[in-house]
Design a protein around this motif. Structure first.
Motif, PDB file in Angstrom:
ATOM      1  N   UNK A   1       0.817  -1.205   0.000  1.00 24.68           N
ATOM      2  CA  UNK A   1       0.000   0.000   0.000  1.00 24.68           C
ATOM      3  C   UNK A   1       0.855   1.260   0.000  1.00 24.68           C
TER       4      UNK A   1
ATOM      5  N   UNK B   1      -0.097   4.994   0.776  1.00 19.96           N
ATOM      6  CA  UNK B   1      -1.368   5.018   1.508  1.00 19.96           C
ATOM      7  C   UNK B   1      -1.126   4.874   2.999  1.00 19.96           C
TER       8      UNK B   1
ATOM      9  N   UNK C   1      -0.739   8.243   4.351  1.00 18.51           N
ATOM     10  CA  UNK C   1      -2.032   8.913   4.510  1.00 18.51           C
ATOM     11  C   UNK C   1      -2.787   8.357   5.714  1.00 18.51           C
ATOM     12  N   UNK C   2      -2.696   7.028   5.890  1.00 14.73           N
ATOM     13  CA  UNK C   2      -3.382   6.418   7.034  1.00 14.73           C
ATOM     14  C   UNK C   2      -2.805   6.949   8.341  1.00 14.73           C
TER      15      UNK C   2
ATOM     16  N   UNK D   1      -3.781  10.436   9.005  1.00 15.37           N
ATOM     17  CA  UNK D   1      -5.168  10.599   9.436  1.00 15.37           C
ATOM     18  C   UNK D   1      -5.363  10.096  10.862  1.00 15.37           C
ATOM     19  N   UNK D   2      -4.460   9.244  11.330  1.00 13.42           N
ATOM     20  CA  UNK D   2      -4.526   8.815  12.728  1.00 13.42           C
ATOM     21  C   UNK D   2      -3.944   9.882  13.648  1.00 13.42           C
TER      22      UNK D   2
ATOM     23  N   UNK E   1      -6.211  16.946   4.376  1.00 13.34           N
ATOM     24  CA  UNK E   1      -5.857  15.609   3.963  1.00 13.34           C
ATOM     25  C   UNK E   1      -6.262  15.339   2.521  1.00 13.34           C
TER      26      UNK E   1
ATOM     27  N   UNK F   1      -4.708  -5.545   1.352  1.00 16.17           N
ATOM     28  CA  UNK F   1      -4.005  -4.397   1.923  1.00 16.17           C
ATOM     29  C   UNK F   1      -4.703  -3.079   1.634  1.00 16.17           C
TER      30      UNK F   1
ATOM     31  N   UNK G   1      -6.037  -0.214   4.231  1.00 19.01           N
ATOM     32  CA  UNK G   1      -5.610   1.192   4.240  1.00 19.01           C
ATOM     33  C   UNK G   1      -6.813   2.111   4.140  1.00 19.01           C
TER      34      UNK G   1
ATOM     35  N   UNK H   1      -8.702   2.378   7.379  1.00 22.11           N
ATOM     36  CA  UNK H   1      -8.101   3.280   8.355  1.00 22.11           C
ATOM     37  C   UNK H   1      -8.265   4.733   7.918  1.00 22.11           C
ATOM     38  N   UNK H   2      -8.004   5.011   6.629  1.00 18.62           N
ATOM     39  CA  UNK H   2      -8.024   6.403   6.177  1.00 18.62           C
ATOM     40  C   UNK H   2      -9.438   6.975   6.251  1.00 18.62           C
TER      41      UNK H   2
ATOM     42  N   UNK I   1      -0.351  -7.189  -8.148  1.00 17.96           N
ATOM     43  CA  UNK I   1      -0.695  -7.025  -6.749  1.00 17.96           C
ATOM     44  C   UNK I   1      -2.194  -6.917  -6.585  1.00 17.96           C
TER      45      UNK I   1
ATOM     46  N   UNK J   1      -3.804  -4.534  -5.322  1.00 19.96           N
ATOM     47  CA  UNK J   1      -4.310  -3.209  -5.669  1.00 19.96           C
ATOM     48  C   UNK J   1      -4.549  -3.104  -7.169  1.00 19.96           C
TER      49      UNK J   1
END
Lengths: 408, 198
Positions: free
Chosen positions: A127, A130, A133-134, A137-138, A170, B71, B75, B78-79, B152, B154
């Motif tokens: 990822x 990303x 970004x995660x 954002x946390x 963001x 994955x 992500x 979470x985002x 992958x 993604x």
């Protein structure tokens, strides 16, 4: 695909290499923060014709260490009205994303330790960006919960500002990152760096400067660095979200803030300036990429200090205008333009036509946006006299005052 | 380093002797996180604590996605959920000042608890039945292609979203835009009170 370390299965050496990388990154970040605090104070002092820290160690370089030791031994206060559990949790929620997001930064090429080849980066997850970004954002939770759990009004105002600011910027940041991802065709930071293998293929040039500038601004806002430090605006909010914190918990917030500065500088270098790429030198070939990376990193660390010394803080309405009405439309338009050019190149279309069409569509979008914004403002100006006829004068002026308060 | 050797070897044994054991351990840990978070959401007296418990649940689910090699989904989980939606929940809780434990009235709806328990059991039964028979419509458990193969996760996801499922994807995004426009229109009542947009 992925780190070559894990290709041959996992044995003791691989586990040890991973542990070694974790320790190296951890120590690097702590030392970097120590030096960064000193660097920032020293450079700002120079810019303001002061001397700055000069007592502890040569050129005052150990000042941060002294301050850190002092903070360790100070009394840890817990406010009476605080929400105890969340108050204790918040500093850790702040420091954790700051540590973790550095994990995906490539700081060098591929090296081999004990017969195992490995990337010089802690992790190369599929990822990729990303993950950044995660984590960013946390990161808002630390600031937001610290302010809320203090049970005091200034920290609460700081945390309300923080949540709105970090969520707003963001989107712009993600769109700028998406442009870099588009040009590399992969989310992995290693592949993004590998795609920028010569100077003119660095994303800052090949994508145009717009995503770079948007990312720089949005990342600054995400990290609450000046001029976006409304969250802890000293003149308005005492200390902002960490007013009630003292001792080691305060030190953790401080650490997280400077660590975020290091991390976003490293991400700018990775995404837009080719990361560790640079002139290849035959003497010690695996050392030079690290040197290039740190030189580039230093440039951005200096730029952040420079911004802090130069720019006054944004007003809250200016902050929101910049984020929603300028950065997001600009980066969205640029992303679509880059995508159209890329498709055009793949399909063999006339690129001039694609560019012209893209700019025309963009101009149309800009016109529609500004028309909508003007209309929105006109609503306020034109319709409130109409409302004035219906309600008494006192109520209207009350409404005006509260609106100004919200803006401020 | 010499001292770290045995530790690393122990970790290694735990990691490599049997992957299914690791899978079970990861599943058990994340399931415990998810369930305790979910219970926390329902049982916390304080709305902010409940929102934090929700974040914990979302993280547990993200770990499960990672364990399933999804994955991207992890992500995005979470985002979007932890990073945006719950932050907005908290924002509203803080702005409205309902973060006091005594702000919760006693039961507003009489008899809601038995109804909630009954509906919860029905929903759980539905989930279990659907989970067992989800392939009745298509005949396949997965319609987007094999989980293995080249590329992958993604890339495969992107390919199926932007080719085969482009129309549903676009319709969904149009739906979201309509919802946003609707929310703005509903929130915007009197012109001179319109300050929320900032």
């Amino acid at each position: 695909m992925g780190d070559p370390l894990f290709v041959d299965g996992i044995d003791t050496a691989v586990v040890l290499i991973v542990l070694l990388k974790v320790i190296v990154v951890f120590v690097f970040l702590l030392v970097a923060v120590m030096l960064m605090v000193w660097f920032e104070r020293k450079v700002i002092s120079d810019m303001q014709s002061r001397i700055g820290p000069n007592r502890a160690g040569p050129w005052g370089i150990l000042q941060t260490l002294a301050d850190g030791t002092k903070l360790f031994f100070k009394e840890d206060l817990l406010p009476e009205l605080a929400d105890r559990r969340v108050f204790r949790l918040a500093p850790f929620l702040s420091i954790l994303p700051a540590f973790a997001s550095f994990a995906i930064v490539p700081i060098g090429g591929t090296i081999s330790i004990a017969g195992h080849k490995t990337f010089l980066q802690l992790a190369d997850p599929p990822i990729g960006v990303l993950f950044l970004l995660a984590m960013s954002s946390i990161a808002v939770y630390g600031v937001m919960l610290a302010g809320w759990s203090s049970g005091s009004k200034y920290p609460l105002l700081g945390s309300v500002r923080a949540s709105a600011q970090m969520v707003s910027y963001e989107a712009a940041m993600a769109l700028a990152v998406a442009a870099a991802v588009l040009s590399a065709g992969s989310l992995s930071t290693h592949d993004i760096v590998a795609a920028q293998d010569s100077l003119f293929r660095w994303n800052i040039f090949s994508l145009g400067v717009v995503p770079f500038v948007v990312f720089l601004i949005a990342a600054t806002a995400e990290a609450n660095r000046p001029p976006f430090d409304l969250v802890e605006a000293e003149q308005e909010l005492v200390g902002g979200f960490h007013t009630e914190y003292s001792s080691i918990r305060f030190a953790l917030f401080f650490l997280a803030e400077f660590m975020n500065t290091v991390t976003i500088s490293a991400m700018v270098v990775t995404l837009f300036l080719g990361g560790p790429n640079g002139p290849a030198i035959s003497f010690l070939p695996s050392l030079w990429p690290i040197v290039w990376f740190f030189l580039k990193l230093l440039v951005f660390l200096f730029i952040y200090v420079w911004l802090r010394a130069t720019l006054p803080r944004f007003r809250y309405d200016q902050l929101m205008d910049l984020g929603w009405k300028k950065l997001i439309p600009a980066s969205l338009f640029w992303l679509l333009l880059v995508a159209a050019l890329r498709i055009g190149r793949l399909e063999g279309w006339n690129l001039g036509f694609v560019l012209g069409g893209g700019v025309a569509v963009g101009a149309l979008g800009w016109w529609a946006l500004s028309a909508a914004l003007t209309l929105g403002q006109m609503d306020d100006a034109d319709l409130s006299p109409a409302a004035l006829g219906e309600v008494s004068l006192g109520e209207v002026s009350l409404g005006e005052v509260s609106r100004e308060d919200v803006n401020r | 380093m010499a001292m770290l050797g045995p530790v690393a070897h122990g970790l290694l044994l735990a990691a490599s002797t049997s992957t299914s054991k690791v899978d079970i351990a990861v599943f058990a840990a994340s399931a415990a996180i998810v369930l305790s978070g979910a219970l926390g959401v329902v049982l916390s007296r304080n709305p902010v604590h409940a929102a934090l418990m929700l974040v914990m649940t979302l993280f547990g689910i993200a770990v499960m996605f990672v364990a399933q090699d999804a994955h991207f989904l992890a992500a995005v989980q979470v985002i979007v959920y932890a990073g945006a939606i719950v932050v907005l929940f908290l924002f509203v809780i803080m702005l409205l000042g309902v973060d006091r434990e005594d702000a919760q009235a006693a039961e507003d709806l009489p008899g809601q608890r038995p109804i909630a328990i009954g509906l919860g059991i029905v929903a759980l039964a539905e989930l279990i039945i659907l989970g067992g028979t989800a392939n009745w419509a298509t005949g396949n458990l997965a319609t987007a292609g094999q989980a293995g193969g080249p590329g992958t996760n993604i890339e495969k996801l992107a390919r199926s979203i932007f080719t085969r499922y482009l129309l549903p994807f676009e319709i969904t995004s149009a739906l979201l835009v309509i919802a946003v426009v609707g929310a703005v229109v509903l929130a915007r009542r009197v012109p001179h009170e319109e300050t929320q947009g900032q």
